[in-house]
Design a protein around this motif. Structure first.
Motif, mmCIF file in Angstrom:
data_model
loop_
_atom_site.group_PDB
_atom_site.id
_atom_site.type_symbol
_atom_site.label_atom_id
_atom_site.label_comp_id
_atom_site.label_asym_id
_atom_site.label_seq_id
_atom_site.Cartn_x
_atom_site.Cartn_y
_atom_site.Cartn_z
ATOM 1 N N ALA A 82 -1.446 2.999 -2.881
ATOM 2 C CA ALA A 82 -2.283 3.944 -3.639
ATOM 3 C C ALA A 82 -1.724 5.365 -3.618
ATOM 4 N N GLY A 136 -1.673 2.296 -8.518
ATOM 5 C CA GLY A 136 -2.554 2.270 -7.337
ATOM 6 C C GLY A 136 -3.310 3.571 -7.164
ATOM 7 N N ASN A 168 -2.244 -3.993 -4.829
ATOM 8 C CA ASN A 168 -1.455 -3.337 -5.879
ATOM 9 C C ASN A 168 -0.014 -3.071 -5.456
#
Ligand code: NAP
Length: 245
Positions: free
Chosen positions: A10, A15, A86
């Protein structure tokens, strides 16, 4: 009631957009990253505009690091509601005759074992009192193949298959779906070079790259209770690129 989402990878790209979108939807967000600490801090700053979050460094391909991440999450939160797998990477050169054995293995470790590690260590933290959601980020390449990214394509095909198998294993408490993006405007795509991007845009009916925020919208839907009857699905978001000519 507090809602918590974990988003791997992220710090940047898709992300990052997913973390911010989920915060906008009211989730506190665990922001995982591996190398880009200052980018992860920037994600947290943006998440904090809506809710709260924590940053945890862990290489998803390393089971021990993911286990420690799970321990840190359970020190902070009683349970989690959403896991977005992700984190992913393309190692170049990725052509079938140029990729080294080391990079072939590393590609599978990050993109496939990474998903399994996170599910293995984070599934026990998912709230058992309600339907919870796992969203994996696959790729058009995992279904259609593409020249120059052999191991990455094989890895994403595995993610697609794992999504379907786990949807069967984890029902009815947990939905497992995959979002399969085409070409999205992030570092991963720009690293392929301008010539390829122009070619992609010419060959995409919508005539452009996708925005990471557009992928985040879809993930947020699949992560919500509105999607409780959707499981084992691979949802494409590619501007028509995968339709072919
Ligand atoms: P990106 O801009 O290169 O960002 C990749 C993210 O994954 C970064 O936050 C990176 O964190 C993280 N990451 C990489 N290796 C990691 C590891 N071993 N452990 C933990 N985190 C790791 O890529 P992106 O385009 O946003 O891609 C996100 C996902 O979408 C990937 O799964 C990718 O395969 C998929 N996807 C992308 C596209 C596209 O066109 N961009 C298309 C289809 C699918 P650090 O920098 O902190 O290491």
């Amino acid at each position: 009631m507090k809602k918590v989402a974990v988003v791997t990878g992220a710090s940047r790209g898709i992300g990052k957009s997913i973390a911010i979108k989920l915060a906008e939807e009211g989730y506190e967000v665990v922001i995982n990253y591996n190398q880009s600490e200052s980018d992860a801090k920037d994600t947290l700053k943006k998440v904090n505009k809506y809710t709260k979050g924590i940053i945890i460094k862990a290489d998803v391909s390393n089971g021990e690091e993911v286990k420690k991440m799970a321990e840190k999450i359970s020190e902070k939160y009683d349970c989690i509601d959403v896991l977005v797998n992700n984190a992913g990477a393309i190692l170049r050169p990725g052509n079938w005759d140029k990729i080294s054995e080391e990079n072939f293995n590393k590609t599978l470790d990050i993109n496939v074992k990474g998903v399994h590690n996170c599910i293995n260590y984070l599934k026990p933290l998912l709230n058992k009192e309600k339907v919870t959601h796992i969203v994996n980020i696959a790729s058009t390449v995992g279904e259609n193949g593409a020249a120059g990214v052999l191991a990455y394509g094989a890895a994403k095909a595995a993610v697609i298959n794992m999504t379907k198998s786990l949807a069967k294993e984890f029902a009815p408490n947990i939905t497992v779906n995959a979002v399969s993006p085409g070409n999205i405007a992030t570092d991963m795509t720009t690293s392929a070079g301008e010539e390829l991007i122009s070619w992609v845009c010419e060959n995409t009916p919508m005539g452009r790259l996708g925005d990471p925020e557009e992928v985040a919208e879809l993930v947020a839907f699949l992560a919500s209770d509105k999607a409780n009857f959707i499981t084992g699905q691979i949802i494409n978001i590619n501007g028509g690129y995968a339709l072919g000519n």
